[in-house]
Design an enzyme around this catalytic site. Structure first.
Site, PDB file in Angstrom:
ATOM      1  N   ASN A 123      40.179  51.161  36.845  1.00 47.80           N
ATOM      2  CA  ASN A 123      38.803  50.903  36.385  1.00 47.80           C
ATOM      3  C   ASN A 123      37.947  50.244  37.474  1.00 47.80           C
ATOM      4  O   ASN A 123      36.892  49.707  37.188  1.00 47.80           O
ATOM      5  CB  ASN A 123      38.820  50.031  35.113  1.00 47.80           C
ATOM      6  CG  ASN A 123      39.446  48.661  35.354  1.00 47.80           C
ATOM      7  OD1 ASN A 123      39.834  48.328  36.474  1.00 47.80           O
ATOM      8  ND2 ASN A 123      39.539  47.856  34.310  1.00 47.80           N
ATOM      9  N   ASP A 152      45.848  36.562  43.030  1.00 50.52           N
ATOM     10  CA  ASP A 152      45.883  36.250  41.601  1.00 50.52           C
ATOM     11  C   ASP A 152      47.283  35.931  41.085  1.00 50.52           C
ATOM     12  O   ASP A 152      48.267  36.108  41.802  1.00 50.52           O
ATOM     13  CB  ASP A 152      45.282  37.423  40.796  1.00 50.52           C
ATOM     14  CG  ASP A 152      45.797  38.784  41.271  1.00 50.52           C
ATOM     15  OD1 ASP A 152      46.852  38.828  41.937  1.00 50.52           O
ATOM     16  OD2 ASP A 152      45.152  39.795  40.977  1.00 50.52           O
ATOM     17  N   GLU A 186      37.786  42.170  36.632  1.00 43.81           N
ATOM     18  CA  GLU A 186      37.564  43.341  35.789  1.00 43.81           C
ATOM     19  C   GLU A 186      36.079  43.712  35.781  1.00 43.81           C
ATOM     20  O   GLU A 186      35.231  42.915  36.204  1.00 43.81           O
ATOM     21  CB  GLU A 186      38.026  43.015  34.362  1.00 43.81           C
ATOM     22  CG  GLU A 186      39.513  42.698  34.248  1.00 43.81           C
ATOM     23  CD  GLU A 186      40.414  43.935  34.269  1.00 43.81           C
ATOM     24  OE1 GLU A 186      40.023  44.965  34.853  1.00 43.81           O
ATOM     25  OE2 GLU A 186      41.520  43.862  33.696  1.00 43.81           O
ATOM     26  N   HIS A 202      38.816  47.623  39.348  1.00 42.59           N
ATOM     27  CA  HIS A 202      38.959  46.175  39.555  1.00 42.59           C
ATOM     28  C   HIS A 202      39.615  45.856  40.896  1.00 42.59           C
ATOM     29  O   HIS A 202      40.369  46.651  41.448  1.00 42.59           O
ATOM     30  CB  HIS A 202      39.672  45.493  38.375  1.00 42.59           C
ATOM     31  CG  HIS A 202      41.147  45.671  38.281  1.00 42.59           C
ATOM     32  ND1 HIS A 202      41.767  46.201  37.173  1.00 42.59           N
ATOM     33  CD2 HIS A 202      42.153  45.350  39.126  1.00 42.59           C
ATOM     34  CE1 HIS A 202      43.070  46.202  37.348  1.00 42.59           C
ATOM     35  NE2 HIS A 202      43.332  45.690  38.523  1.00 42.59           N
TER      36      HIS A 202
END
Ligand code: GLP
Length: 255
Positions: free
Chosen positions: A139, A70, A146, A141
């Site tokens: 979380n 990314d 996400e 990811h």
């Protein structure tokens, strides 16, 4: 836990060494392989170990190609917080990879949609990723996928959640400077890798690690979707494994 292979290690250093060995093994087996690389704090130790192996053991990356997961939208490659800068500092600048074979999405592309399909196509043209390293967000990811990311998602522009922006603020002067969007490989892109190695260290990752390994497969915990891949190794240190059940721990291998 499906057929995910779980390796329990003591701490960050051991995790980094074990991960680097897995990577080095693949590089030796197939010198012209395609590496899938990640950023964040987690893989730094693994990169340091690979650099050490390059310097002292002659491990060569001269024929390898790489694709990063990314990049932040809006940051040009030279920006101090871009993932291009990170990779240059933590790995590329210290090993013998050919610069033209290191790929990172262009977060400053004029046409981001086009950049996403170009990136996806470039991975396919390179023959796909042989071994992909992943960290995990608190979380759940992976990359910048996400919660809510579907298993069929490809490289695309994603919106970062407030918790991810908060977590990544430590790399910037202030939280306001953290970009709110990124270009990220999708879950399907990641699942397309032949081998996946996910690293998790520290107590802050314990809940995400538990949800990934013991929860059901759901886009709410993107890392749980890795359970559908047949060659995933998860290397977890003691604090990150602290919420795992006795059954999961019993199935794990200790290094
Ligand atoms: C970032 C990156 C991920 C990384 C994760 C965890 O947002 N996009 O690739 O795995 O967050 O980061 P860290 O390793 O710093 O905990």
């Amino acid at each position: 836990m499906s057929n995910v292979k779980l390796l329990l290690v003591e701490g960050y250093q051991e995790m980094s060494k074990v991960a680097a060995q897995l990577f080095a093994q693949e590089v030796k087996r197939k010198p012209d392989l395609v590496l899938g690389l990640a950023t964040g704090g987690t893989p730094v130790g693994m990169y340091e170990e690979l650099i050490r192996m390059h310097r002292t053991e002659g491990l060569s990356f001269s024929q390898a190609t790489s694709f990063n997961l990314d990049e932040y939208v809006g940051l040009e490659a030279q920006h101090p917080q871009s993932y291009r800068t990170y990779m240059q500092e933590h790995l590329f600048g210290q090993i013998d990879m050919a610069a033209e074979r290191t790929n990172i999405p262009r977060g400053d592309a004029q046409d981001l949609e086009q950049e996403c399909s170009r990136y996806e196509q470039a991975i396919a043209e390179a023959g796909g990723i042989d071994i992909q390293v992943l960290g995990i967000g608190t979380n759940g990811h992976i990359g910048f996928n996400e919660p809510g990311s579907s298993a069929s998602s490809k490289t695309r522009v994603v919106q970062l959640t407030p918790s991810t922006i908060e977590a990544n603020a430590r790399f910037f002067e202030s939280v306001e400077e953290v970009p709110t969007q990124a270009v990220s490989m999708g879950i399907a892109t990641i699942l397309g890798a032949k081998k996946i190695v996910l690293l998790a260290s520290g107590e802050a990752k314990a809940q995400a690690v538990r949800d990934m390994l013991e929860g059901e497969m759901t886009p709410d915990v993107p890392a749980s979707l890795l359970q559908m891949h047949d060659d995933v190794t998860v290397i977890v240190d003691a604090p990150a494994a602290s919420l795992l059940s006795a059954v999961t721990i019993g199935r794990a291998k200790t290094e």
